[in-house]
Every structure is written in structure tokens, then in C-alpha cells.
Design a protein around this motif. Structure first.
Motif, mmCIF file in Angstrom:
data_model
loop_
_atom_site.group_PDB
_atom_site.id
_atom_site.type_symbol
_atom_site.label_atom_id
_atom_site.label_comp_id
_atom_site.label_asym_id
_atom_site.label_seq_id
_atom_site.Cartn_x
_atom_site.Cartn_y
_atom_site.Cartn_z
ATOM 1 N N UNK A 1 -6.742 -2.243 5.977
ATOM 2 C CA UNK A 1 -5.819 -3.319 6.283
ATOM 3 C C UNK A 1 -4.411 -3.002 5.818
ATOM 4 N N UNK A 2 -3.803 -3.906 5.069
ATOM 5 C CA UNK A 2 -2.400 -3.726 4.667
ATOM 6 C C UNK A 2 -2.211 -2.602 3.651
ATOM 7 N N UNK A 3 -3.300 -2.040 3.113
ATOM 8 C CA UNK A 3 -3.183 -0.918 2.181
ATOM 9 C C UNK A 3 -2.978 0.409 2.898
ATOM 10 N N UNK A 4 -2.970 0.391 4.221
ATOM 11 C CA UNK A 4 -2.633 1.587 4.999
ATOM 12 C C UNK A 4 -1.108 1.690 5.127
ATOM 13 N N UNK A 5 -0.634 2.712 5.857
ATOM 14 C CA UNK A 5 0.817 2.915 5.999
ATOM 15 C C UNK A 5 1.091 3.716 7.266
ATOM 16 N N UNK A 6 2.182 3.376 7.935
ATOM 17 C CA UNK A 6 2.545 4.114 9.152
ATOM 18 C C UNK A 6 2.914 5.558 8.847
ATOM 19 N N UNK A 7 3.259 5.837 7.590
ATOM 20 C CA UNK A 7 3.547 7.207 7.185
ATOM 21 C C UNK A 7 2.312 8.080 7.110
ATOM 22 N N UNK A 8 1.147 7.473 7.281
ATOM 23 C CA UNK A 8 -0.116 8.211 7.363
ATOM 24 C C UNK A 8 -0.698 8.110 8.769
ATOM 25 N N UNK B 1 1.701 0.467 12.524
ATOM 26 C CA UNK B 1 1.897 -0.564 11.515
ATOM 27 C C UNK B 1 0.531 -1.017 11.001
ATOM 28 N N UNK B 2 0.378 -1.177 9.705
ATOM 29 C CA UNK B 2 -0.902 -1.671 9.194
ATOM 30 C C UNK B 2 -1.173 -3.099 9.667
ATOM 31 N N UNK B 3 -2.436 -3.497 9.586
ATOM 32 C CA UNK B 3 -2.850 -4.826 10.032
ATOM 33 C C UNK B 3 -3.424 -5.613 8.854
ATOM 34 N N UNK B 4 -3.388 -6.939 8.974
ATOM 35 C CA UNK B 4 -3.927 -7.757 7.894
ATOM 36 C C UNK B 4 -4.115 -9.192 8.366
ATOM 37 N N UNK B 5 -4.546 -10.027 7.422
ATOM 38 C CA UNK B 5 -4.716 -11.450 7.690
ATOM 39 C C UNK B 5 -3.392 -12.199 7.633
ATOM 40 N N UNK B 6 -2.388 -11.629 6.940
ATOM 41 C CA UNK B 6 -1.102 -12.298 6.762
ATOM 42 C C UNK B 6 0.006 -11.246 6.689
ATOM 43 N N UNK B 7 1.226 -11.671 6.966
ATOM 44 C CA UNK B 7 2.377 -10.762 7.021
ATOM 45 C C UNK B 7 3.041 -10.639 5.658
ATOM 46 N N UNK B 8 2.289 -10.167 4.684
ATOM 47 C CA UNK B 8 2.793 -9.994 3.322
ATOM 48 C C UNK B 8 2.424 -8.590 2.854
ATOM 49 N N UNK B 9 3.426 -7.826 2.424
ATOM 50 C CA UNK B 9 3.184 -6.457 1.969
ATOM 51 C C UNK B 9 2.673 -6.433 0.533
ATOM 52 N N UNK B 10 1.955 -5.389 0.178
ATOM 53 C CA UNK B 10 1.599 -5.145 -1.217
ATOM 54 C C UNK B 10 2.888 -4.794 -1.959
ATOM 55 N N UNK B 11 3.230 -5.459 -3.043
ATOM 56 C CA UNK B 11 4.486 -5.184 -3.747
ATOM 57 C C UNK B 11 4.393 -3.938 -4.622
ATOM 58 N N UNK B 12 4.275 -2.799 -3.969
ATOM 59 C CA UNK B 12 4.102 -1.531 -4.678
ATOM 60 C C UNK B 12 4.415 -0.393 -3.716
ATOM 61 N N UNK B 13 4.240 0.833 -4.181
ATOM 62 C CA UNK B 13 4.430 2.013 -3.344
ATOM 63 C C UNK B 13 3.106 2.734 -3.159
ATOM 64 N N UNK B 14 3.059 3.591 -2.128
ATOM 65 C CA UNK B 14 1.854 4.366 -1.868
ATOM 66 C C UNK B 14 2.232 5.770 -1.433
ATOM 67 N N UNK B 15 1.285 6.688 -1.543
ATOM 68 C CA UNK B 15 1.499 8.057 -1.104
ATOM 69 C C UNK B 15 1.283 8.157 0.396
ATOM 70 N N UNK B 16 2.216 8.804 1.090
ATOM 71 C CA UNK B 16 2.109 9.010 2.533
ATOM 72 C C UNK B 16 2.386 10.473 2.842
ATOM 73 N N UNK B 17 2.258 10.850 4.091
ATOM 74 C CA UNK B 17 2.589 12.209 4.508
ATOM 75 C C UNK B 17 4.087 12.473 4.440
ATOM 76 N N UNK B 18 4.856 11.423 4.243
ATOM 77 C CA UNK B 18 6.312 11.520 4.132
ATOM 78 C C UNK B 18 6.783 11.281 2.699
ATOM 79 N N UNK B 19 5.861 11.383 1.747
ATOM 80 C CA UNK B 19 6.177 11.131 0.354
ATOM 81 C C UNK B 19 5.793 9.727 -0.060
ATOM 82 N N UNK B 20 6.199 9.348 -1.270
ATOM 83 C CA UNK B 20 5.863 8.025 -1.790
ATOM 84 C C UNK B 20 6.825 6.992 -1.206
ATOM 85 N N UNK B 21 6.247 5.944 -0.583
ATOM 86 C CA UNK B 21 7.042 4.935 0.096
ATOM 87 C C UNK B 21 6.515 3.546 -0.230
#
Length: 362
Positions: A108-115, A119-139
Motif C-alpha cells: 500500500x502506501x509503504x511503496x514508492x514510485x521510485x521503486x 503512485x502507491x495506493x491506500x485507503x486514504x490520501x495520507x503519506x507516511x511521515x518518513x523517508x524510504x529507500x528507493x532506486x533513486x536514493x532515500x526519498x
């Protein structure tokens, strides 16, 4: 099913369609060794088969769709190549007399378009307030696209097809990942479900996706080959629920009706008072095999089983560092220390090279 005082971690138990020789269960553990193809490989087959003496092995969370990666190198179960890769794993585990089920999952929203390039999908339009590792670096995590109610049958079908592929790959069953703030949990817990349609609002509606996905898996494996995991007060991925006791009671009752193989309650830490209370509620309302997970050692696991608070204990880090954890518990041998630096990605180091008792003594 309250157990009597004669039960220990090293006694057998019937779990759905399987009979386990012991009650030490290997947790689903993301290790990210499948690479960008998400196709399991020979190194993964060795890793899992090394741990075949576990009563039951659960795989790392496995992607139900090709665009549902959160960890870059996790295993998938979305096409013929991933089925063939996992077949290496199940064959290796079964050759050593083991039992293995697959945890099927969508981030769900724990995915990233950089991977995933979507766009990730979820039950609501609220992002996780943090960063994640992607193929384009940490975003930063992205605001997800809200799933329309009309799309929900398609999400359920992704899980059903994943269960079919898991069966084709030789797995003994599947576990639905309804924990840790991933897609199913994003609907289940009210901190991230502000919907007003058929999948939000009341607890019954929030739990609808979990129940529909469970039913879809049952249609493939039968109830005896299906289990679920939830984590009502684990805050991972910025999740919470306003009434976790009611959540556990409702889910436990619904899963009891379905007679699933087992119910895994994932604790933040099992001996916190609020976690002990949730375990009691699960024990009361789920009439099948209850597994607890979250900070147990041998002594606390033994006590939970002997006292009937759980039927089996799920161990994570201990199984990473100790392929022969069952044998070490049985003999009282010392445990290998865990190398935290090699948990995610990389090669065989910290993955398949932890010593077993014979090698450690040599």
C-alpha cells in the motif's frame, strides 16, 4: 483451545492441515535477497532449508503484484518466474522434512514510485511521515492514491491469484499480512482509514478487506491452509487504532467462524500490560491455534505455551542467527549473536553462514 501444563515448545501440535513437530515457528522476515527481479534464488532456498527443523516456516512478505515492492529485493509471487523461484525453496525445505507457508502482502502506501514507477495506493490520501529507500536514493514517502470502492474486488483478486501461485509453488499454505501498516492494515486500523464507503467507518467495514482476502485464500487452500497476522498496537509505519481491544475481539471472532489454521498476534513487546490484555482477548475469542510474536525468549515462550496463553511462539531474530534454533533450545546450547548490519540485502554473509551446533563445536 487452552493447553494444559504438559505442553512445551518442543511438543507437536496440529495446525490446520499440518502437524508440526514443535511449537517454534519462524517469523516472516524480510531479508531482501531476491534482487530487483523479485525471483527467489538458490541462496534463498539454502537459507530457508537450513531452518527446516522449525515447527513451521513463514516466508518473508511476498508481493502480490509486480508494482507492489517496498524493499526492492523482496520475493514476489506475481508471475511464472517467481513461482519457479519459490518452487526451489519449497522443494529444499520439504526435502529436509520441513513445513513452509508463504506470507502474501501488498505494501500500500509503504511503496514508492521510485521503486515501482507508479503512485502507491491506500485507503486514504495520507503519506507516511518518513523517508524510504528507493532506486533513486532515500526519498520521502509519497501521498498515495485512494483506492475507489470499485477497485476493491481487484485487490482481493490479487491476493487470490497470489494464493494460487503459492499453491503451484508447493507451499503448505499462506498467511495474510494484515499487520505493520501495510495495505490490509491501512484499512483495518482507524488511524489511516477515514473512508465513508463500504470499506471504512465502522470496525466491521474497516475489517472487510482483511476478511475478503482471507476468504479468497480459503477458496484456494481451504481454511486449514490459511492464517492471518495483525498488530493492533505496533506503531510501525505510523499506525495506531483508537480501540485495539475491540479490533482484536472482532477479528478473532470472524477468524474463528472461518476455522483458519492459526491466528498470529504480532506484539510490539509481548509483556507490556496492554499487549498481555490483547493476547487474553485473542485467546478468549479465537477458538483455534493462537500464535504470539514479539520479544519472546525461550523461557517466556515456554511459559506462554505451558500456561495456555498461546499454542505456539513465533521467533524472528533468533531464527535469523540460529538456523538450528530448535536444537539449541532442546539442548540448552548458547545462541549465536545477531549481525544487524547484514539483515537486509547483500550476499550469503549474515544470511546462510551462521554456524550450527556441529560446526560451532568443531
Amino acid at each position: 483451545m487452552t493447553q494444559n501444563k504438559t505442553q512445551t515448545l518442543l511438543t507437536p501440535i496440529k495446525v490446520g492441515s499440518l502437524t508440526l513437530p514443535n511449537r517454534l515457528v519462524m517469523a516472516p522476515l524480510t531479508r531482501a535477497r531476491a534482487g530487483i527481479t523479485h525471483v527467489p534464488n538458490a541462496m534463498m532456498a539454502e537459507y530457508y532449508s537450513q531452518r527446516a527443523s522449525a515447527g513451521l516456516i513463514m516466508t518473508e512478505c511476498s508481493m502480490v503484484a509486480a508494482d507492489a515492492s517496498a524493499f526492492i529485493g523482496e520475493g514476489g509471487i506475481f508471475n511464472d518466474d517467481t513461482v519457479a523461484g519459490w518452487k526451489q525453496v519449497t522443494d529444499a525445505v520439504h526435502a529436509k522434512g520441513g513445513r513452509i507457508i508463504m506470507q502474501i502482502w501488498h505494501p500500500g502506501r509503504a511503496a514508492h514510485s521510485g521503486i515501482n514507477n507508479v503512485q502507491p495506493i491506500s485507503s486514504a490520501a495520507v503519506a507516511i511521515p518518513d523517508e524510504t529507500h528507493t532506486l533513486k536514493g532515500k526519498l520521502p514517502y509519497e501521498v498515495p492514491r485512494v483506492l475507489a470502492e470499485s477497485e476493491m474486488p481487484g485487490i482481493v483478486e490479487l491476493f487470490r491469484k497470489a494464493a494460487e501461485r503459492a499453491k503451484a509453488a508447493g507451499f503448505d499454505g499462506v498467511q495474510i499480512h494484515g499487520a505493520h501498516g501495510y495495505l490490509v492494515d491501512q484499512f483495518l486500523r482507524d488511524s489511516h482509514n477515514n473512508r465513508t464507503d463500504g470499506y471504512g467507518g465502522t470496525l466491521e467495514k474497516r475489517a472487510r478487506l482483511l476478511l475478503e482476502v482471507t476468504d479468497a485464500a480459503i477458496s484456494v487452500f481451504g481454511a486449514g491452509g490459511v492464517s492471518i497476522r495483525i498488530s493492533p498496537i505496533v506503531p510501525f509505519n505510523h499506525m495506531s487504532d483508537s480501540n485495539p481491544k475491540a479490533l482484536v475481539e472482532y477479528v478473532a471472532k470472524e477468524m474463528s467462524k472461518r476455522n483458519i489454521a492459526f491466528f498470529e498476534l504480532r506484539h510490539d513487546q509481548w509483556d507490556r500490560p496492554e499487549e498481555l490484555e490483547l493476547a487474553k482477548i485473542a485467546r478468549e475469542h479465537f477458538k483455534g491455534v493462537l500464535m504470539l510474536n514479539g520479544g519472546f525468549d525461550q523461557a517466556s515462550g515456554e511459559a506462554a505455551v505451558a500456561e495456555g496463553r498461546a499454542d505456539a511462539i513465533v521467533y524472528g531474530k533468533l531464527f535469523i542467527a540460529n538456523p538450528d534454533l530448535v536444537e539449541r533450545f532442546a539442548s540448552g546450547a548458547a545462541l549465536n549473536p545477531l549481525d544487524m548490519k547484514t539483515l537486509y540485502g547483500g550476499n550469503a554473509h549474515g544470511y546462510t553462514d551462521y554456524p550450527v551446533l556441529e560446526a560451532a563445536a568443531a
